[in-house]
Design an enzyme around this catalytic site. Structure first.
Site, PDB file in Angstrom:
ATOM      1  N   HIS A  35       0.866  -1.195   0.000  1.00 50.91           N
ATOM      2  CA  HIS A  35       0.000   0.000   0.000  1.00 50.91           C
ATOM      3  C   HIS A  35       0.892   1.231   0.000  1.00 50.91           C
ATOM      4  O   HIS A  35       1.463   1.603   1.024  1.00 50.91           O
ATOM      5  CB  HIS A  35      -0.912  -0.002   1.231  1.00 50.91           C
ATOM      6  CG  HIS A  35      -1.900   1.123   1.237  1.00 50.91           C
ATOM      7  ND1 HIS A  35      -3.240   0.922   1.520  1.00 50.91           N
ATOM      8  CD2 HIS A  35      -1.770   2.449   0.999  1.00 50.91           C
ATOM      9  CE1 HIS A  35      -3.871   2.088   1.442  1.00 50.91           C
ATOM     10  NE2 HIS A  35      -2.997   3.032   1.147  1.00 50.91           N
ATOM     11  N   HIS A  37       1.618   5.347  -1.685  1.00 53.60           N
ATOM     12  CA  HIS A  37       1.260   6.517  -2.504  1.00 53.60           C
ATOM     13  C   HIS A  37       2.525   7.103  -3.098  1.00 53.60           C
ATOM     14  O   HIS A  37       3.422   7.525  -2.355  1.00 53.60           O
ATOM     15  CB  HIS A  37       0.549   7.560  -1.643  1.00 53.60           C
ATOM     16  CG  HIS A  37      -0.742   7.047  -1.073  1.00 53.60           C
ATOM     17  ND1 HIS A  37      -1.938   7.153  -1.736  1.00 53.60           N
ATOM     18  CD2 HIS A  37      -1.003   6.380   0.078  1.00 53.60           C
ATOM     19  CE1 HIS A  37      -2.896   6.588  -1.012  1.00 53.60           C
ATOM     20  NE2 HIS A  37      -2.357   6.104   0.091  1.00 53.60           N
ATOM     21  N   ARG A  85       2.256   9.436  -5.796  1.00 51.99           N
ATOM     22  CA  ARG A  85       1.927  10.724  -6.455  1.00 51.99           C
ATOM     23  C   ARG A  85       2.427  10.738  -7.901  1.00 51.99           C
ATOM     24  O   ARG A  85       2.613   9.705  -8.505  1.00 51.99           O
ATOM     25  CB  ARG A  85       2.486  11.927  -5.666  1.00 51.99           C
ATOM     26  CG  ARG A  85       2.288  11.863  -4.153  1.00 51.99           C
ATOM     27  CD  ARG A  85       0.850  11.745  -3.719  1.00 51.99           C
ATOM     28  NE  ARG A  85       0.718  11.962  -2.269  1.00 51.99           N
ATOM     29  CZ  ARG A  85      -0.274  11.472  -1.554  1.00 51.99           C
ATOM     30  NH1 ARG A  85      -1.235  10.742  -2.105  1.00 51.99           N
ATOM     31  NH2 ARG A  85      -0.343  11.724  -0.269  1.00 51.99           N
ATOM     32  N   LYS A 104      -9.202  -0.737  -6.199  1.00 53.25           N
ATOM     33  CA  LYS A 104      -9.198  -0.015  -4.927  1.00 53.25           C
ATOM     34  C   LYS A 104     -10.514   0.720  -4.760  1.00 53.25           C
ATOM     35  O   LYS A 104     -10.905   1.524  -5.621  1.00 53.25           O
ATOM     36  CB  LYS A 104      -8.032   0.977  -4.894  1.00 53.25           C
ATOM     37  CG  LYS A 104      -7.974   1.848  -3.638  1.00 53.25           C
ATOM     38  CD  LYS A 104      -7.615   1.051  -2.377  1.00 53.25           C
ATOM     39  CE  LYS A 104      -7.833   1.823  -1.091  1.00 53.25           C
ATOM     40  NZ  LYS A 104      -6.656   2.430  -0.541  1.00 53.25           N
ATOM     41  N   HIS A 106     -10.574   0.969   1.433  1.00 52.82           N
ATOM     42  CA  HIS A 106     -10.374   1.913   2.540  1.00 52.82           C
ATOM     43  C   HIS A 106     -11.648   1.799   3.381  1.00 52.82           C
ATOM     44  O   HIS A 106     -12.671   2.389   3.052  1.00 52.82           O
ATOM     45  CB  HIS A 106     -10.173   3.338   2.013  1.00 52.82           C
ATOM     46  CG  HIS A 106      -9.913   4.321   3.109  1.00 52.82           C
ATOM     47  ND1 HIS A 106      -8.709   4.970   3.260  1.00 52.82           N
ATOM     48  CD2 HIS A 106     -10.691   4.743   4.137  1.00 52.82           C
ATOM     49  CE1 HIS A 106      -8.763   5.745   4.335  1.00 52.82           C
ATOM     50  NE2 HIS A 106      -9.962   5.632   4.877  1.00 52.82           N
ATOM     51  N   HIS A 165      -4.950  -0.891   5.782  1.00 50.67           N
ATOM     52  CA  HIS A 165      -4.418  -0.160   6.948  1.00 50.67           C
ATOM     53  C   HIS A 165      -5.283  -0.283   8.203  1.00 50.67           C
ATOM     54  O   HIS A 165      -5.868   0.686   8.682  1.00 50.67           O
ATOM     55  CB  HIS A 165      -4.172   1.319   6.633  1.00 50.67           C
ATOM     56  CG  HIS A 165      -5.185   1.984   5.734  1.00 50.67           C
ATOM     57  ND1 HIS A 165      -6.533   1.956   5.973  1.00 50.67           N
ATOM     58  CD2 HIS A 165      -5.025   2.672   4.584  1.00 50.67           C
ATOM     59  CE1 HIS A 165      -7.148   2.620   5.013  1.00 50.67           C
ATOM     60  NE2 HIS A 165      -6.272   3.052   4.158  1.00 50.67           N
ATOM     61  N   ASP A 213       1.294   2.516   3.543  1.00 49.87           N
ATOM     62  CA  ASP A 213       0.467   3.716   3.372  1.00 49.87           C
ATOM     63  C   ASP A 213       1.311   4.981   3.462  1.00 49.87           C
ATOM     64  O   ASP A 213       0.827   6.029   3.902  1.00 49.87           O
ATOM     65  CB  ASP A 213      -0.704   3.766   4.354  1.00 49.87           C
ATOM     66  CG  ASP A 213      -1.835   4.659   3.851  1.00 49.87           C
ATOM     67  OD1 ASP A 213      -1.791   5.095   2.679  1.00 49.87           O
ATOM     68  OD2 ASP A 213      -2.754   4.959   4.636  1.00 49.87           O
ATOM     69  N   ALA A 273      -4.127  14.808   5.284  1.00 48.00           N
ATOM     70  CA  ALA A 273      -3.939  13.524   5.981  1.00 48.00           C
ATOM     71  C   ALA A 273      -2.906  12.680   5.252  1.00 48.00           C
ATOM     72  O   ALA A 273      -2.976  12.522   4.037  1.00 48.00           O
ATOM     73  CB  ALA A 273      -5.263  12.775   6.053  1.00 48.00           C
TER      74      ALA A 273
HETATM   75  O1  DOR Z   1      -3.658   9.402   5.536  1.00 46.17           O
HETATM   76  C1  DOR Z   1      -3.943   9.050   4.403  1.00 46.17           C
HETATM   77  N1  DOR Z   1      -3.366   9.635   3.322  1.00 46.17           N
HETATM   78  N2  DOR Z   1      -4.831   8.089   4.224  1.00 46.17           N
HETATM   79  C2  DOR Z   1      -5.283   7.755   3.012  1.00 46.17           C
HETATM   80  O2  DOR Z   1      -6.136   6.902   2.925  1.00 46.17           O
HETATM   81  C3  DOR Z   1      -4.818   8.485   1.810  1.00 46.17           C
HETATM   82  C4  DOR Z   1      -3.511   9.083   2.033  1.00 46.17           C
HETATM   83  C5  DOR Z   1      -3.100  10.090   0.976  1.00 46.17           C
HETATM   84  O3  DOR Z   1      -3.304   9.803  -0.213  1.00 46.17           O
HETATM   85  O4  DOR Z   1      -2.555  11.122   1.331  1.00 46.17           O
HETATM   86 ZN    ZN Z   2      -3.423   4.973   1.421  1.00 46.82          ZN
END
Ligand code: DOR
Ligand code: ZN
Length: 336
Positions: free
Chosen positions: A13, A15, A17, A100, A139, A173, A245, A260
């Protein structure tokens, strides 16, 4: 010097970008992991196979620019009601087998998510995904009170678990100790665990001065939750694999806008080794970060091995404008 070699670590999991951020941060994962499951919640979400293929290409090019040729990004497809059977078949043929699902509004980049998970159109898509042998990552949070969102989502997993017995469903998560029993209840239900949910609690966000760098979704919970999740990971429980994550946001987005996400990619392997070693569970680490993912997602283990040595790693205060988890602290291990 003491060293340790990890076989084929997977981050299920992640990210990454896009654009400049992708180019800057890719090395933290691509150097240290054999493969990672890349989340599709970009500003322009990855809602089609063509978008996923193009994104994978950009990731591989970013790796190449860093001289990294042995990292395999695993792509996921953002589930929207407009996904068709033709599109799902095309995905499967191209090796994209993970869907997802974001409940609309649940987190960063979930605006295109699903309003009602148990809607007939979504269930139809999930039926097709099941027949194609795909994996559904969710999620799992409601839009209720922030500390209860994960548990409030349990009934959805119960329905999906029963309705699609052949569909592998991943509860992403895990953050609440009460979710562990749910995952154990259904044969087709699995979960990912982050390091931050097993090492930190809400105290890190709000116990002293407000710390936006530890604000994430699902929100960090109690010490009891944290300890329960840590014990599950340390036990090597076969239904749980590692998914960091890691979710980078620029300092300004975190401090001024309250975005977040916790950026853990730069420290994952050293912190995993330190955590398992200090809990006398080092022999379970490969089960957690390699073998379980290989079994759950039916992924071949890669030949890539990553070596660490017991040499202190000082975590930087900032990496390309992003504040990493445990910034400024020192870990006992480094990647060699
Ligand atoms: O804290 C998080 N950030 N939780 C998520 O599910 C997405 C992630 C984000 O893409 O920044
Ligand atoms: Zn995530």
């Amino acid at each position: 010097m003491e060293t340790l070699t990890l076989k084929s670590p997977f981050d299920m999991h992640l990210h990454l970008r896009d654009g400049e951020m992708l180019e800057n941060i890719i090395k933290y994962t691509a150097q240290n992991f054999a493969s990672a499951l890349v989340m599709p919640n970009l500003e322009l979400p990855i809602v089609s196979v063509d978008l996923a293929v193009a994104y994978k290409q950009r990731i591989l090019e970013a790796c190449k620019k860093q001289g990294i040729e042995d990292f395999m990004p695993l792509m996921s497809l953002y589930l929207t009601p407009s996904l068709t059977e033709v599109e799902l078949r095309k995905a499967k043929e191209l090796g994209i087998f993970i869907l997802k699902l974001y409940p609309k509004g649940a987190t960063t980049g979930s605006q295109s998510g699903v309003k009602e998970v148990l809607d007939s159109k979504i269930l139809e898509i999930l039926g097709i995904a099941e027949s194609l042998g795909m994996v559904l990552s969710i999620h799992g949070e409601s839009n209720g009170f922030v500390m209860e969102r994960e548990v409030e989502f349990h009934p959805v997993f119960e329905v999906l678990g029963k309705s699609f017995p052949k569909l592998r469903i991943i509860f992403e998560h895990l953050s609440d100790y009460r979710s562990v029993a749910l995952v154990e209840k259904y044969e087709n239900l699995f979960a990912t665990l982050t390091l931050h949910h097993m090492l930190l609690s809400l105290d890190s966000v709000a116990g002293g001065m407000l710390n936006p760098h530890y604000f994430c979704k699902p929100i960090l919970k109690t010490k009891k939750d944290q300890e329960a999740l840590l014990q599950v990971a340390l036990s090597g429980h076969s239904k749980f694999s590692f998914g960091s994550d890691s979710a980078p946001h620029l300092r300004n987005a975190k401090e001024q806008k309250g975005a977040a996400g916790i950026f853990s990619a730069p420290i994952l392997l050293p912190l995993l080794v330190q955590t398992f070693e200090s809990n006398r569970a080092l022999e379970k680490l490969e089960t957690f970060i390699s073998y379980n993912a290989s079994k759950i997602y039916q992924l071949p283990l890669s030949k890539k091995n990553v070596r660490l040595c017991k040499k202190p790693m000082i975590i930087p205060q900032e990496c390309y404008g992003v504040v990493p988890m445990l910034a400024g602290e020192t870990l006992e291990w480094s990647v060699a």
